[in-house]
Design a protein around this motif. Structure first.
Motif, mmCIF file in Angstrom:
data_model
loop_
_atom_site.group_PDB
_atom_site.id
_atom_site.type_symbol
_atom_site.label_atom_id
_atom_site.label_comp_id
_atom_site.label_asym_id
_atom_site.label_seq_id
_atom_site.Cartn_x
_atom_site.Cartn_y
_atom_site.Cartn_z
ATOM 1 N N PRO A 148 -11.531 6.903 -7.852
ATOM 2 C CA PRO A 148 -11.228 5.530 -7.434
ATOM 3 C C PRO A 148 -11.379 4.548 -8.588
ATOM 4 N N HIS B 232 -3.172 -0.170 -3.151
ATOM 5 C CA HIS B 232 -3.757 -0.575 -1.866
ATOM 6 C C HIS B 232 -3.772 -2.095 -1.827
ATOM 7 N N ASP C 65 -6.368 -4.794 -11.529
ATOM 8 C CA ASP C 65 -5.468 -5.888 -11.202
ATOM 9 C C ASP C 65 -4.161 -5.684 -11.964
ATOM 10 N N ARG D 115 -12.480 7.667 -15.351
ATOM 11 C CA ARG D 115 -11.860 6.350 -15.161
ATOM 12 C C ARG D 115 -10.934 6.015 -16.328
ATOM 13 N N THR E 75 0.867 -1.175 0.000
ATOM 14 C CA THR E 75 0.000 0.000 0.000
ATOM 15 C C THR E 75 0.906 1.228 0.000
ATOM 16 N N GLU F 268 -10.099 0.261 -9.593
ATOM 17 C CA GLU F 268 -9.479 -0.948 -9.056
ATOM 18 C C GLU F 268 -8.998 -1.774 -10.226
ATOM 19 N N VAL G 9 -5.398 1.555 -7.301
ATOM 20 C CA VAL G 9 -6.692 2.129 -6.936
ATOM 21 C C VAL G 9 -6.884 3.564 -7.430
ATOM 22 N N LYS H 182 -3.168 -3.765 -5.209
ATOM 23 C CA LYS H 182 -4.016 -3.397 -6.351
ATOM 24 C C LYS H 182 -3.873 -1.903 -6.640
#
Length: 229
Positions: free
Chosen positions: A139, A42, A143, A107, A25, A141, A47, A45
């Motif tokens: 935000p 985080h 991978d 995004r 993180t 997420e 973020v 991952k």
């Protein structure tokens, strides 16, 4: 704990894999010249991301996607200066974008900021452990494995593009007799064709398109293989 180094000694792919495997993180700060980008992790991952590259500012990003005009952007910027309201909110208030569109493009912009790093041939990095993303970051997420796959794909594609256009100083011209109705009716190709009414350097096209080197070169590469450049 912090980790620092150069891409020459630890490539971005290896660095991201280590951060993911170690479930770190913190903030990965990357710099090339005056351009500084940040990737927020985080527990391994991705973020969020941030960039000071003017071409990756939200206003320029949606302009390059043809969602607004330069006149729209200047008007909204002026209102932002008067009110201090965030750009995304003003675009919705002006009826230029919907809430869903703002979130969608924020995004995509955050993701493109990361993918562009895989085209950097050199740069320095520093990882700040346990640092948190700012609240105003969009935000996401992601991978790391999927990021590395897309980053590698773009890196390979960039090598193919560079085999045709060795540098951004290459001058491009249209072959008018090769244009077809289908090509001209495509909004992206049509915009490029209009800009190429006179021969231009690729670097100038990037400025006029308000877009990244990758995006403009990819379009030119496609048009080159159609035989119209």
């Amino acid at each position: 704990m912090s980790l620092m180094g150069e891409f020459a000694t630890m490539p971005l792919a290896d660095l991201c894999q280590w951060l993911a495997y170690s479930q770190k993180t913190g903030i990965l700060l990357l710099q090339r010249g005056e351009i500084v980008k940040e990737i927020y992790f985080h527990r391994g991952k991705i973020v969020a991301s941030a960039s000071n590259d003017p071409r990756e500012y939200f206003g320029q990003f949606i302009l390059s996607h043809g969602k607004i005009t330069e006149e729209d952007l200047m008007r909204v910027f002026a209102r932002q200066g008067e009110t201090g309201i965030k750009l995304g909110r003003l675009l919705v208030m002006e009826g230029l974008l919907t809430e869903d569109e703002v979130q969608k493009y924020l995004r995509i912009k955050a993701e493109e900021t990361i993918y562009d790093l895989f085209l950097w041939e050199n740069g320095a990095f520093k990882f700040y452990s346990d640092a948190q993303a700012q609240e105003n970051n969009v935000p996401i997420e992601m991978d790391v494995t999927s990021v590395l796959m897309e980053g590698t794909r773009r890196s390979d594609e960039w090598a193919r593009i560079r085999s045709v256009f060795p540098s951004s100083e290459a001058v491009i011209r249209i072959v008018p007799e090769a244009l077809t109705r289908g090509i001209v009716s495509d909004p992206l190709y049509n915009r490029m064709i209009q800009l190429l009414e006179i021969p231009r350097r690729i670097s100038d096209l990037c400025l006029l398109f308000h877009a990244s080197d990758y995006g403009v070169n990819k379009t030119l590469y496609e048009m080159y293989h159609m035989g119209i450049l």
